[in-house]
Design an enzyme around this catalytic site. Sequence first.
Site, short mmCIF file in Angstrom:
data_model
loop_
_atom_site.label_atom_id
_atom_site.label_comp_id
_atom_site.label_asym_id
_atom_site.label_seq_id
_atom_site.Cartn_x
_atom_site.Cartn_y
_atom_site.Cartn_z
N CYS A 63 28.64 67.57 28.71
CA CYS A 63 29.55 68.38 29.33
C CYS A 63 30.19 69.30 28.25
O CYS A 63 29.54 69.23 27.13
CB CYS A 63 30.61 67.53 30.12
SG CYS A 63 31.38 66.24 29.23
N HIS A 96 22.13 50.45 16.15
CA HIS A 96 23.09 49.43 16.28
C HIS A 96 23.46 49.12 17.72
O HIS A 96 23.82 47.95 18.12
CB HIS A 96 24.21 49.86 15.51
CG HIS A 96 24.23 49.73 13.92
ND1 HIS A 96 25.18 49.50 13.23
CD2 HIS A 96 22.94 49.50 13.15
CE1 HIS A 96 24.76 49.56 11.95
NE2 HIS A 96 23.25 49.23 11.79
#
Length: 142
Positions: A63, A96
């Site tokens: 966006c 991670h």
Amino acid sequence: MKVAIAADHGGFDLKEALKKKLSTVEWVDLGTHNGDSVDYPDFGAALARRVAAGEFQRGVLICGSGIGISIAANKIKGIRAALCHNAYTAEMARKHNDANIIAMGGRVVDENTAATMTEIFLSTDFEGGRHARRVEKIQALE
Ligand code: RB5
């Protein structure tokens, strides 16, 4: 790997550029298909639901800032949408956080940065280990 991509009007131009730059990716474009004003939660949620359902392994959401569409996607159970700004955050999102969606801002990152981030996001594995315990704690919050 089948990858879904979607954007609102603020991310439309970057979405089109990214598809051209990474032409070897098997893109499924879930819209928006022009620059007319639309609501980012509609596109974020629609893509996120299909990733959560297993139809796509990864998703790319864009966006204007990347913020709204990532917030919307993260409301869907099973989604870890990571708002990334550079190669490092894209790499960490996979290593991670085991993110399944990368979000970015069409008014924030340029085409080259977006392509680099997406390539890294699509090719980097989750490290597991201590990170798996932390991702499980996120899942427990759902
Ligand atoms: C649309 O103008 C803009 O608000 C949207 O693209 C996004 O940046 C929201 O977070």
